[in-house]
Enzyme design. Structure first.
Site, PDB file in Angstrom:
ATOM      1  N   CYS A 177       0.810  -1.222   0.000  1.00  0.00           N
ATOM      2  CA  CYS A 177       0.000   0.000   0.000  1.00  0.00           C
ATOM      3  C   CYS A 177       0.843   1.271   0.000  1.00  0.00           C
ATOM      4  CB  CYS A 177      -0.963  -0.032   1.181  1.00  0.00           C
ATOM      5  SG  CYS A 177      -2.065  -1.443   1.067  1.00  0.00           S
ATOM      6  N   HIS A 317      -2.078   8.572   5.845  1.00  0.00           N
ATOM      7  CA  HIS A 317      -2.422   7.259   5.304  1.00  0.00           C
ATOM      8  C   HIS A 317      -3.859   6.949   5.739  1.00  0.00           C
ATOM      9  CE1 HIS A 317      -1.707   3.432   3.499  1.00  0.00           C
ATOM     10  NE2 HIS A 317      -1.806   2.756   4.619  1.00  0.00           N
ATOM     11  N   GLU A 328      -0.463   5.864  13.395  1.00  0.00           N
ATOM     12  CA  GLU A 328      -0.067   7.022  12.594  1.00  0.00           C
ATOM     13  C   GLU A 328      -0.091   8.292  13.453  1.00  0.00           C
ATOM     14  OE1 GLU A 328      -2.243   7.525   8.945  1.00  0.00           O
ATOM     15  OE2 GLU A 328      -0.774   8.969   8.173  1.00  0.00           O
ATOM     16  N   LYS A 349      -9.155   8.958   2.345  1.00  0.00           N
ATOM     17  CA  LYS A 349      -9.712   7.599   2.287  1.00  0.00           C
ATOM     18  C   LYS A 349     -11.116   7.551   2.888  1.00  0.00           C
ATOM     19  CE  LYS A 349      -5.332   5.019   2.150  1.00  0.00           C
ATOM     20  NZ  LYS A 349      -4.291   6.037   2.420  1.00  0.00           N
ATOM     21  N   HIS A 354      -9.586   2.962   0.311  1.00  0.00           N
ATOM     22  CA  HIS A 354      -8.144   2.693   0.263  1.00  0.00           C
ATOM     23  C   HIS A 354      -7.812   2.124  -1.122  1.00  0.00           C
ATOM     24  CE1 HIS A 354      -4.135   1.744   1.028  1.00  0.00           C
ATOM     25  NE2 HIS A 354      -4.236   0.971   2.092  1.00  0.00           N
ATOM     26  N   PHE A 413       1.402  -3.370   4.090  1.00  0.00           N
ATOM     27  CA  PHE A 413       1.671  -4.699   4.653  1.00  0.00           C
ATOM     28  C   PHE A 413       3.081  -5.108   4.264  1.00  0.00           C
ATOM     29  CE2 PHE A 413      -2.935  -6.531   4.775  1.00  0.00           C
ATOM     30  CZ  PHE A 413      -3.196  -5.746   5.882  1.00  0.00           C
TER      31      PHE A 413
END
Lengths: 425, 408
Positions: A177, A317, A328, A349, A354, A413
């Site tokens: 991502c 993010h 975050e 998002k 996402h 990830f």
């Protein structure tokens, strides 16, 4: 010290001269920014395939590009092409015969999907071969060049390199991502080391496929708040319950500032710095002390030679998972310290979901639009603040603000963390 | 092109394949003194021969069974080879170095659950509600960890977790050219001072039907008995995939010297392009790349060439044309097609060639012929050219050179 054409570290400055975007909110910057600044969501019920029996039935799909015949790579190509065409037109390079630099492309995994697997199986209906022996026999006995070309890992880049006549070998990259941000970083580094004067950087993702959806469901990563779909993604809210899968593409034309100026290109902004740091803690979770995310943000500030107090806005993010948003926040607090309370941090998002491999590129485009329009995109669905995340998330409504310097975070990830620092011209 | 600021030294190599584990075993099987033989499995995946990985005790590099369980075999192969490379470079287990190691990795996708795929395909025709049934079967049958075994970038992720190499990490995709892009990224970052210490590599598990299916859809596999690469044209060509794990530690001389590390060799050039593959185009694209390198080729010593030719036609014929054309450059070349002995490593193939080049240069010797038609080596090679003609796309060259004693 920096000069007009070199940064504080003596490297060529990297200008952005064009950008383009496709998301579930539409094609192009105008439609997207109108929707984003109005706080509109592109999340909807999935109509592409049956979702019977699934805990999650929503996504931010791109259903308006009329890709025929449909396949995931064909949609990736269509979205990336639309975004790149917009970026090249803005950069004044749309009429050029060739693009004066390489292609750096962030793409999702490429693999056969169920319709193709089923097609191969059915081609051998008279066969008594079992399992993959039967699929292999079908592959051996019939021509499948079209199928192969779509599912080779380098094929999306190959299509785009042909379409835009980019130079040399196109590069496909994956950092999960964070991929979209990595594609931009590759372009920045190539320009800085004098390898090229321009780079076309694209992130695209069309992962809303049955198996990918189920894999994320099984990892308990997705929101199950299906009704109504537009309320599902709620980054930084106390009642956030997972991310919403989505599709889209973002494209940026990066140029060495000196050569962009020499050809009279309009400078939209700069990529001032990039930071990355790999995590060694867990395959899907970040280190509890946040050191890897903190490292990526710090490295971006150091690379850009920016102090925490100079950051006007953070494009987070902000996935809407319980884990990401807390980590975050804590990492931003560790790096920005007291300045964080004066720094708006929002997540688009909440509206587009996402977009996975595309997110870093799409969000770099939105960060640039925040600079250019003086408008901070909101975090919508922010109804229940999380006391553990005391942030100014630009709740629910866009806000006017002078924005010169933006951080854009992307975490993936596999422990891949990338932060970009973008600046006004 | 800008002048590089420094060199990219190879200070650590990890290599596992069907021929053995580690450099010495490969030199024993392939070196100038050897009579190279191959390890081929011709029955299990018939009609497709493959080169199976030599048996490895993965726990030697991946001690935790919980880590091993979360990886598919291609990732275990890669993490194992990465560990060998880090150990060879003398930085395994040394956090002061590992925290600055930047990863550049080439990868495809991981393995599928073949039994699950099969049971879904077998029942598909019998269902009145195929969509709902597929959902139910996938929900019940997919293992969450398998997804992590499939993601391209999770080889990098697992190397960070197991070996604690955590500077930064990028995964490149696109068959053979993924390996080229990964190594090019590593070399350019070192030589332009954007990194001091890189770990570049890839892994392929050739022993899997889902990989063979992807390759066979493009008509890329040799069928029937194994034969060396240059002997495949008359039966239609094709690659024989080989299980390979290969990793290189690349380092700036300043960084290597400061910690007392010695180089195998240096990578002086990685150059790549993409022709459209009309007849003759791949050969001339590679020749153009070589023309740019030619001025730096030493005319005194013979040029070693490690050809990454896959056996797939028509590009194997294109590469033969290119290699024949080297004679025009006033140099004596000795060619070895290393796919004949290692098999084709796809993403791992080019980096394997670079590893073998560094091995030969460090031995001051070259490889025995890998097939009867290859000529004996004469003299001492100081430079080795590694070629990569992708089986469907991309042409690239790498030049690996001996580091003079006492340098710098």
């Amino acid at each position: 010290m920096g000069t007009d054409i070199r940064d504080a570290k003596g490297r060529p400055r990297v200008a952005i001269t064009g950008c383009g975007v496709v998301t579930s909110l539409g094609r192009g910057k105008a439609d997207n920014w109108a929707a984003i600044t109005a706080g509109r969501s592109g999340i909807r019920h999935i109509s592409r395939f049956p979702t019977d029996g699934l805990r999650t039935t929503i996504a931010g799909t791109v259903d308006f590009l009329n890709v025929n015949p449909y396949s995931a790579p064909a949609l990736t190509i269509a979205m990336a092409t639309a975004a790149a065409e917009e970026a090249l037109a803005e950069a004044g390079l749309a009429r050029a015969q060739t693009f004066p630099g390489p292609l750096y492309l962030a793409t999702p995994p490429a693999e056969l999907e169920w319709p193709q697997r089923k097609q191969l199986w059915d081609e051998m209906s008279a066969s008594d071969l079992q399992g993959y022996r039967r699929l292999l026999a079908a592959a051996r006995e019939h021509a499948h060049a079209d199928m192969a070309s779509l599912f080779q890992f380098g094929s999306v880049a190959d299509h785009l390199a042909d379409k835009f006549a980019t130079r040399g070998l196109p590069v496909s990259v994956s950092t999960a991502c964070a991929s979209g941000a990595t594609a931009i970083q590759l372009g920045v580094e190539a320009i800085r080391r004098g390898q090229t004067q321009a780079a076309l950087c694209i992130g695209a993702d069309s992962s809303v496929q049955i198996e990918a959806l189920i894999r994320f469901i099984l990892l308990s990563a997705l929101s199950t708040r299906n009704e109504p779909p537009e309320k599902a993604s709620r980054p930084f809210s106390k009642d956030r319950d997972g991310f919403v899968m989505a599709e889209g593409a973002g494209a940026l034309v990066l140029e060495e500032y000196a050569s962009a100026k020499a050809r009279g290109a309009e400078i939209l902004g700069f990529v001032r710095g990039c930071g990355e740091k790999a995590d060694d803690y867990h395959r899907t979770r970040s280190k509890p002390d946040g050191t890897a995310i903190i490292g990526a943000i710090r490295n971006a500030l150091a690379d850009a030679v920016i102090e925490p107090g100079e950051i006007d806005y953070v494009n987070a993010h902000g996935t809407s998972t319980p884990e990401n948003d807390k980590m975050e926040y804590q990492s931003l607090r560790a790096v920005l310290g007291v300045h964080l309370s004066d720094t708006p941090v929002s997540s688009n998002k909440s509206m587009i979901g996402h977009t996975l491999s595309a997110a870093g590129a799409i969000e770099a485009v939105f960060s640039l639009l925040a600079i250019r329009t003086g408008t901070l995109p909101p975090t919508i669905n922010f109804d229940v603040p999380d006391p553990e995340i005391p942030l100014d998330v630009v709740p629910n409504k866009a806000r006017q603000a002078a924005v010169a310097t933006v951080l854009s975070n992307s975490f993936g990830f596999g422990g891949q963390n990338v932060t970009l620092a973008l600046g006004a011209p | 092109m800008p002048q590089p600021r420094t060199e990219a030294w190879i200070t650590g190599i990890g290599l596992v394949s069907s021929l053995g584990e580690g450099l010495e075993q490969h030199w024993q099987r392939l070196g100038s003194h050897a009579s190279p033989s191959v390890a081929v499995e011709e029955v299990r995946y018939a009609p497709y021969p493959v080169h199976p990985l030599v048996p490895l005790d993965f726990s030697k590099q991946i001690p935790k069974t919980s880590d091993q369980r979360q990886m598919e075999r291609w990732q275990r192969i890669g993490v194992y080879a990465a560990g060998l490379a880090l150990a060879d470079a003398g930085i395994l287990g040394k956090p002061e170095f590992l925290d600055n190691v930047d990863l550049a990795i080439a990868a495809g996708n991981g393995e599928r659950d073949l039994a699950l795929d099969t049971s879904i395909l077998e029942s598909a025709g019998r269902s009145g509600a195929p969509g709902a049934d597929l959902n139910r079967q996938l929900m019940a049958g997919l293992r969450p960890t398998l997804y992590l075994g499939q993601l391209s970038n999770l080889l990098a992720g697992n190397i960070s977790i197991v070996h604690k190499a955590t500077g930064s990490s990028r995964t490149f995709k696109g068959e053979e050219m993924a390996g080229v892009a990964a190594l090019e990224d590593a070399v350019k970052r070192i030589t332009s001072d954007q990194s001091d210490l890189m770990l570049a590599g890839a892994a392929l598990n050739a022993e899997r039907q889902d990989l063979l299916l992807n390759l066979e859809l493009g008509g890329a596999l040799l069928q029937g008995c194994y034969r060396p690469v240059w002997a495949r044209g008359k039966v239609g060509g094709g690659m024989v995939p080989g299980s390979i794990g290969v990793f290189l530690v690349l380092e700036s001389p300043r960084h290597a010297i400061a910690r007392g590390a010695r180089p195998y060799a240096r990578v002086s050039t990685i150059s790549a392009t993409r022709s459209h593959r009309a007849p003759g185009q791949a050969a001339s694209a590679a020749q153009e790349l070589f023309e740019a390198i030619a001025p730096s080729i030493d005319s005194v010593h013979p040029l070693g060439v490690l050809s990454g030719v896959s056996g797939v036609e028509p590009v194997t014929h294109e590469e033969a044309t290119f290699l024949d054309g080297l004679a025009r450059f006033d140099l004596h070349s000795v060619v070895r097609a290393y796919g004949s002995v290692l098999g084709h490593g796809v993403e791992a193939h080019f980096i394997s060639g670079i590893a073998l080049a560094a091995l030969a240069l460090s031995k001051g010797s070259f490889f025995a012929p890998f097939q009867g038609t290859e000529s004996e080596a004469i003299g001492e090679q100081r430079q080795v050219l590694v070629t990569a003609f992708g089986h469907w796309r991309g042409e690239a060259l790498g030049l690996v050179e001996a580091v003079a004693a006492g340098t710098p």
